[in-house]
Design a protein around this motif. Structure first.
Motif, PDB file in Angstrom:
ATOM      1  N   GLY A 114       0.831  -1.191   0.000  1.00  0.00           N
ATOM      2  CA  GLY A 114       0.000   0.000   0.000  1.00  0.00           C
ATOM      3  C   GLY A 114       0.867   1.243   0.000  1.00  0.00           C
ATOM      4  O   GLY A 114       2.092   1.178  -0.166  1.00  0.00           O
ATOM      5  N   ARG A 115       0.249   2.386   0.206  1.00  0.00           N
ATOM      6  CA  ARG A 115       0.981   3.644   0.314  1.00  0.00           C
ATOM      7  C   ARG A 115       0.302   4.502   1.371  1.00  0.00           C
ATOM      8  O   ARG A 115      -0.927   4.519   1.490  1.00  0.00           O
ATOM      9  CB  ARG A 115       1.011   4.404  -1.026  1.00  0.00           C
ATOM     10  N   HIS A 116       1.106   5.190   2.137  1.00  0.00           N
ATOM     11  CA  HIS A 116       0.594   6.236   3.010  1.00  0.00           C
ATOM     12  C   HIS A 116       1.687   7.284   3.181  1.00  0.00           C
ATOM     13  O   HIS A 116       2.830   7.082   2.756  1.00  0.00           O
ATOM     14  CB  HIS A 116       0.107   5.691   4.359  1.00  0.00           C
ATOM     15  N   ARG A 117       1.334   8.386   3.801  1.00  0.00           N
ATOM     16  CA  ARG A 117       2.269   9.495   3.922  1.00  0.00           C
ATOM     17  C   ARG A 117       3.029   9.403   5.239  1.00  0.00           C
ATOM     18  O   ARG A 117       2.509   8.897   6.239  1.00  0.00           O
ATOM     19  CB  ARG A 117       1.519  10.828   3.808  1.00  0.00           C
ATOM     20  N   VAL A 118       4.272   9.873   5.221  1.00  0.00           N
ATOM     21  CA  VAL A 118       5.068   9.963   6.446  1.00  0.00           C
ATOM     22  C   VAL A 118       5.591  11.390   6.575  1.00  0.00           C
ATOM     23  O   VAL A 118       5.955  12.029   5.585  1.00  0.00           O
ATOM     24  CB  VAL A 118       6.234   8.954   6.474  1.00  0.00           C
ATOM     25  N   GLU A 119       5.610  11.849   7.814  1.00  0.00           N
ATOM     26  CA  GLU A 119       6.043  13.219   8.122  1.00  0.00           C
ATOM     27  C   GLU A 119       7.362  13.161   8.860  1.00  0.00           C
ATOM     28  O   GLU A 119       7.472  12.538   9.924  1.00  0.00           O
ATOM     29  CB  GLU A 119       4.987  13.905   8.991  1.00  0.00           C
ATOM     30  N   PRO A 120       8.437  13.794   8.334  1.00  0.00           N
ATOM     31  CA  PRO A 120       9.722  13.777   9.032  1.00  0.00           C
ATOM     32  C   PRO A 120       9.696  14.619  10.299  1.00  0.00           C
ATOM     33  O   PRO A 120       8.936  15.581  10.419  1.00  0.00           O
ATOM     34  CB  PRO A 120      10.690  14.361   8.001  1.00  0.00           C
ATOM     35  N   VAL A 121      10.547  14.229  11.256  1.00  0.00           N
ATOM     36  CA  VAL A 121      10.729  15.010  12.479  1.00  0.00           C
ATOM     37  C   VAL A 121      11.863  16.004  12.225  1.00  0.00           C
ATOM     38  O   VAL A 121      12.992  15.595  11.917  1.00  0.00           O
ATOM     39  CB  VAL A 121      11.064  14.098  13.671  1.00  0.00           C
ATOM     40  N   PRO A 122      11.599  17.295  12.325  1.00  0.00           N
ATOM     41  CA  PRO A 122      12.642  18.300  12.036  1.00  0.00           C
ATOM     42  C   PRO A 122      13.901  18.073  12.864  1.00  0.00           C
ATOM     43  O   PRO A 122      13.847  17.681  14.031  1.00  0.00           O
ATOM     44  CB  PRO A 122      11.964  19.627  12.394  1.00  0.00           C
ATOM     45  N   GLY A 123      15.043  18.327  12.225  1.00  0.00           N
ATOM     46  CA  GLY A 123      16.317  18.239  12.910  1.00  0.00           C
ATOM     47  C   GLY A 123      16.944  16.864  12.927  1.00  0.00           C
ATOM     48  O   GLY A 123      18.052  16.703  13.442  1.00  0.00           O
TER      49      GLY A 123
END
Length: 228
Positions: A144-153
């Motif tokens: 499947g596919r889903h979105r991932v959000e990076p953690v700044p820094g």
């Protein structure tokens, strides 16, 4: 070409594999892993399960290491009882890959864990896993596919600074983080999708499967670190 970093990739060991007229035990690796290493500028070497006490010798000959995806980690490795939805154990592979991770961390060898590889990195550092979550492997055998959000820094955010859609297939996830690990990306439901060790280590785990997509940035970062 001779200067390309050598990247070892851990493999499956399966019985009863068929090709042509043969049905024999085989060391297996989905071709996407080697292809991703090659497209990112590295040389790919398969590392089938071996005696754990040979892991340091294997790591000493590599410039970088990928712990590939695969079966569920044995819950005994993190002190948990088996959930009925957890797959059968792969004892030889668990032992070999944990030894590879330990050797790589000791040698400060650049390390990338993919799916199971991320989970095993967490377990190797004393962390635990949630043995079943819904929504990350909807159809058996289909990514499947889903979105991932990076953690700044984080290292990951420095490599992929924006939210991206990633190929995913897993039913387990990181629960308690291993010693020293920090989360570096999350899914929309809050699932930890990437973990890493701070510098001077280059050790990153991603819960998704970059070998099933077109984004080379994570593997290029590993190859660059290996070349350095």
């Amino acid at each position: 070409m001779a200067d390309r970093p050598l990247i070892g990739i851990s493999t499956y060991l399966e019985s009863g594999v068929r090709w042509g007229v043969w049905e024999l035990p085989a060391a297996l690796l989905p071709a996407g892993y080697a292809g991703l290493v090659q497209r990112a500028g590295g040389l790919a070497a398969m590392l089938p399960p071996d005696e754990p006490d040979l892991a340091a010798a294997a790591v000493a000959r590599l410039d970088g290491l990928v712990i590939a995806g695969g079966p569920d980690v044995d819950p005994a490795r993190y002190g948990a009882d088996r959930d009925p939805r957890t797959g059968p154990p792969a004892h030889a592979r668990d032992a070999w890959e944990l030894a590879l991770i330990d050797a790589a961390l000791s040698a400060r060898l650049p390390l990338l864990g993919v799916c199971r590889g991320m989970q095993l990195l967490n377990v190797a550092l004393g962390g635990t896993l949630t043995q079943h979550i819904d929504g990350h492997a909807e159809v058996p055998g289909v990514f499947g596919r889903h979105r991932v959000e990076p953690v700044p820094g984080t290292l990951y955010a420095g490599t992929v600074p924006e939210e991206t859609a990633v190929p995913t297939y897993h039913h387990q996830s990181v629960d308690r983080l291993g010693i020293g690990l920090i989360p570096s990306a999350h899914a929309p439901d809050g699932t930890v999708e990437a973990v890493e060790l701070p510098a001077p280590h280059w050790a990153l785990g991603v819960q998704w499967h970059p070998e099933m997509g077109e984004d080379l940035r994570v593997m290029r970062a590993l190859v660059a670190a290996a070349g350095a």
